[in-house]
Design a protein around this motif. Structure first.
Motif, mmCIF file in Angstrom:
data_model
loop_
_atom_site.group_PDB
_atom_site.id
_atom_site.type_symbol
_atom_site.label_atom_id
_atom_site.label_comp_id
_atom_site.label_asym_id
_atom_site.label_seq_id
_atom_site.Cartn_x
_atom_site.Cartn_y
_atom_site.Cartn_z
ATOM 1 N N TYR A 141 -39.837 30.914 36.815
ATOM 2 C CA TYR A 141 -40.563 29.754 36.600
ATOM 3 C C TYR A 141 -40.429 29.804 34.833
ATOM 4 O O TYR A 141 -40.403 30.802 34.358
ATOM 5 C CB TYR A 141 -42.042 29.863 36.720
ATOM 6 C CG TYR A 141 -42.629 29.785 38.347
ATOM 7 C CD1 TYR A 141 -43.000 28.540 38.625
ATOM 8 C CD2 TYR A 141 -42.620 30.787 38.848
ATOM 9 C CE1 TYR A 141 -43.582 28.385 39.819
ATOM 10 C CE2 TYR A 141 -43.164 30.736 40.366
ATOM 11 C CZ TYR A 141 -43.528 29.707 40.797
ATOM 12 O OH TYR A 141 -43.968 29.520 41.915
ATOM 13 N N THR A 198 -42.305 28.815 31.443
ATOM 14 C CA THR A 198 -43.553 29.038 31.023
ATOM 15 C C THR A 198 -43.646 28.242 29.884
ATOM 16 O O THR A 198 -42.945 28.007 28.965
ATOM 17 C CB THR A 198 -43.690 30.518 30.911
ATOM 18 O OG1 THR A 198 -43.145 31.059 29.758
ATOM 19 C CG2 THR A 198 -43.466 31.371 31.967
ATOM 20 N N PRO A 256 -47.208 29.230 34.036
ATOM 21 C CA PRO A 256 -46.039 28.713 34.917
ATOM 22 C C PRO A 256 -45.810 27.249 34.628
ATOM 23 O O PRO A 256 -47.129 26.567 34.887
ATOM 24 C CB PRO A 256 -45.822 29.452 36.117
ATOM 25 C CG PRO A 256 -46.970 29.629 36.503
ATOM 26 C CD PRO A 256 -48.034 29.924 35.193
ATOM 27 N N GLY A 311 -43.896 33.972 34.194
ATOM 28 C CA GLY A 311 -42.684 33.691 34.584
ATOM 29 C C GLY A 311 -42.484 34.040 36.272
ATOM 30 O O GLY A 311 -41.694 33.770 36.858
ATOM 31 N N GLY A 368 -45.131 33.335 38.217
ATOM 32 C CA GLY A 368 -46.116 32.585 38.945
ATOM 33 C C GLY A 368 -47.613 32.640 38.892
ATOM 34 O O GLY A 368 -48.425 32.402 39.649
#
Length: 685
Positions: A9, A11, A33, A67, A69
């Motif tokens: 993800y 961020t 995220p 990152g 989640g």
């Protein structure tokens, strides 16, 4: 260490305020995220300051979790950093205006933050808590509160507690202490650091013009004698991953939790580490992929993924190999083992009976100067050096090692003692002695005894005498004393010797009793060392990933103070008989943060004692912190001085705080208190 910059993800982070039920606003930093779906939240709630003291550490882990989640949140505790409220509100007794106890205050605030997070639209309603030291203890305390609440679903689903006390009455009994908390020398240093932290101002960069009023209210409320350590059973139904280090004071927390909690809700990891996160390049290592390991824990309990965490051994522990004595190490030799239960079925007690005639133990008062730091953090002088000089100040019993002997758990020492003084200190150390005579500390423990707990000479019996170790008198009635030593994982190789060293002093870890010069007599005929010997195995199949973190914050070191200084300096005045130990922090100097803050810190702790005079013992801690924003013209400092001495009945503790703004004193106060010497049944940590 692997630095990772690409994650599942993208961020973003923001600073915000969390409103508690009483209206107090806590300062928080949230990494999230970038997704339209709500995600679980992870909370690190601690009195350390997120905008400076822990900013670099926070940047290594919170963005990493985001990152993967999770909404990862760092919150300053009430009255600390940039949060509103008063420091140690949570520790005031119910008779104070707040009406809050230490347990209720910390747990209530933490539970309120958990509930606030669970209610946010970007959170899916599930929360995990983690922390190290006081932050880990806060997480356990909040989790324990859920166990006491009326039956109802709780958003707190899992905890990761690192290098922290668990509040259980048995945790810390083996810690070398027995005096009141403010007078225990290593605790005096830690308490003074907490006092300094509580007096630091909020940062106008984050709270605006309100910073001065917040600071002055905070200073008026400070009390260095407010208790901050609480004895309570923090057993919880919330799943706990407990992590500790053999060179940290709290491996008992890990062993206690894996013993007490249901096996389907707890796992433990103990490495060779000091007081540090296990991925944070700890010395000694090896470091592990701590963030990946905790991600498996979070994914299982907060996302319902099958990550195999409950298939891991209940306890994974590092059995250190024999190593050269030093005050710091890189990677220690050794191997990981896995235990299916604790106490482990693979561990059995092996008894080593002491041999010889009764012997007088009357150690020099400076015995213990080579003990190392109580709370080593990977600094160059944190661990105990070669113990040969300490051994020479003790009575030693050696046992040859014919085949490799693994030890895992807490050794126990049984001593048959005779003492004449009203109080006595019994110190036991287990050392690994190499063929060249070098002695490496493996574990240790201390008990403070009253004469009623051990024997005394019968009328007409010969009294022990002599200036050092010698033979004991005859006609004495001895008492049996048990010392439980700190747990450890260690392998003694063949050709070495297992040494039990017994002394009657351990300064500066333990304050000497007025009668310390009397010593005590050990009768080997009724004494023994009991080691928890573990079955040896070639490969236990326990492994961890390589350490991984998010990109660093980019803090730069502008200057060090007074040039290079030894972290630990021992000075002896041969004519005056005084021993002085000076300890300085390894990170003294000025650090510049990317937002323009300059943070300068310096400290000196001095322990002194004079030969043959236990009442000469003294500890003094001096600390200065300066917070400076040159572009704003903001310049503040906090200077603290803490000193503890003792007489025959009391300790005398003195604390002084001087705070300045722009070079002008805005607050100056001195406290002085007498503290009875009465030993505590369970010394606090």
């Amino acid at each position: 260490m692997r630095i990772r910059s690409s994650f599942p993800y993208e961020t973003a982070h923001e600073d915000l305020r969390i409103r508690l039920p009483d209206g107090t606003l806590l300062y928080a930093r949230v990494w999230r995220p970038l997704t339209d779906e709500p995600v679980p939240a992870l909370l690190e709630y601690t009195p350390d300051r997120l905008s400076d003291r822990t900013a670099a550490r926070d940047r290594q882990r919170h963005p990493w979790y985001a990152g993967h989640g999770y909404a990862s949140v760092r919150v300053d505790a009430r009255g600390h950093g940039n949060s509103e409220g008063l420091p140690d509100d949570a520790a005031r007794p119910p008779t104070e205006p707040t009406g809050r106890t230490a347990t209720d205050g910390v747990a209530a605030d933490g539970a309120a933050v958990v509930a606030w997070l669970a209610a946010q639209p970007w959170c899916d309603g599930t929360v995990g808590m983690f922390g190290i030291g006081r932050g880990g203890a806060f997480a356990l305390r909040v989790a324990a509160r859920t166990a006491l609440a009326p039956p109802a679903p709780t958003p707190l689903k899992a905890v990761v507690a690192v290098c922290c006390p668990d509040g259980h009455p048995d945790n810390g009994v083996r810690h070398p202490s027995g005096s009141a908390l403010p007078a225990d020398p290593p605790h005096a240093e830690a308490a003074q650091a907490r006092l300094t932290s509580a007096c630091l101002p909020p940062d106008p960069e984050h709270v605006g013009d309100a910073w001065r009023d917040m600071w002055l209210r905070r200073l008026e409320s400070v009390d260095p004698f407010t208790p901050t350590d609480v004895r309570e059973d923090l057993t919880t139904g919330v799943p706990v991953l407990a992590v500790g280090g053999w060179h940290d004071p709290y491996p008992d927390t890990v062993l206690g939790l894996v013993d007490r909690l249901p096996q389907d809700r707890v796992r433990g990891v103990i490495g060779p580490w000091p007081h540090a996160y296990p991925d944070h390049a700890p010395h000694p290592g090896p470091a592990i992929g701590f963030l990946q390991e905790t991600l498996r824990w979070w994914d299982h309990w907060l996302k319902g993924k099958d990550t195999g965490v409950l298939s891991d051994p209940l306890l994974r522990a590092y059995v250190r190999g024999s190593h050269l004595r030093a005050t710091t190490y890189g990677v220690l030799p050794g191997r990981w083992v896995g235990e299916p239960a604790w106490p482990s079925p693979r561990v059995r007690v092996v008894t080593y009976a002491l041999q010889g005639a009764p012997v007088l133990v009357r150690s020099p008062l400076h015995t213990g100067v080579d003990a190392g730091r109580l709370l080593p953090r990977g600094d160059d002088a944190g661990l105990p050096p070669d113990q040969r000089e300490e051994d020479a100040r003790s009575v030693c019993f050696d046992f040859p090692v014919s085949e490799e002997t693994w030890v895992l758990g807490g050794p126990r020492v049984r001593l048959r003692l005779t003492c004449e003084a009203p109080h006595a200190q019994v110190v036991a150390r287990v050392c690994d002695v190499a063929p060249d005579g070098s002695s490496t500390l493996v574990t240790r423990g201390v008990r403070q005894l009253r004469r009623t707990e051990c024997g005394s000479s019968e009328p007409g019996g010969k009294q022990p005498g002599g200036a050092g170790h010698g033979s004991a008198g005859q006609g004495s009635a001895a008492g049996d004393v048990v010392l439980d030593l700190a747990p450890v994982g260690h392998a003694f190789p063949p050709g070495h010797r297992i040494r039990l060293a017994v002394s009657s002093a351990y300064w500066p870890w333990v304050w000497p009793e007025p009668e310390s010069a009397a010593g005590f007599t050990v009768d080997p005929a009724g004494s023994a060392l009991e080691l928890p010997a573990r079955v040896r195995e070639a490969d236990a199949g326990v492994a961890f990933e390589e350490p991984e973190q998010a990109p660093p914050l980019g803090v730069s070191v502008l200057a060090t103070l007074d040039g290079p200084r030894p972290e630990r300096l021992l000075v002896r005045d041969e004519a005056g008989g005084e021993w002085r130990l000076e300890v300085v922090p390894p990170d003294a100097g000025t650090r510049a943060y990317p937002d323009g803050l300059e943070y300068t810190e310096d400290a000196l702790t001095t322990y002194t004692i004079t030969e043959r005079d236990p009442l000469s013992a003294r500890v003094r801690c001096d600390r200065t912190v300066r917070l400076h924003r040159p572009e704003r013209g903001w310049d503040t400092s906090v200077r603290t001085r803490s000193e503890v001495t003792g007489d025959e009945t009391d300790f005398v503790a003195t604390d002084e705080v001087v705070c300045t703004e722009g070079g002008e004193v805005v607050f100056h106060r001195t406290w002085r208190k007498r503290i009875p010497r009465t030993p505590l049944p369970h010394p606090p940590l």
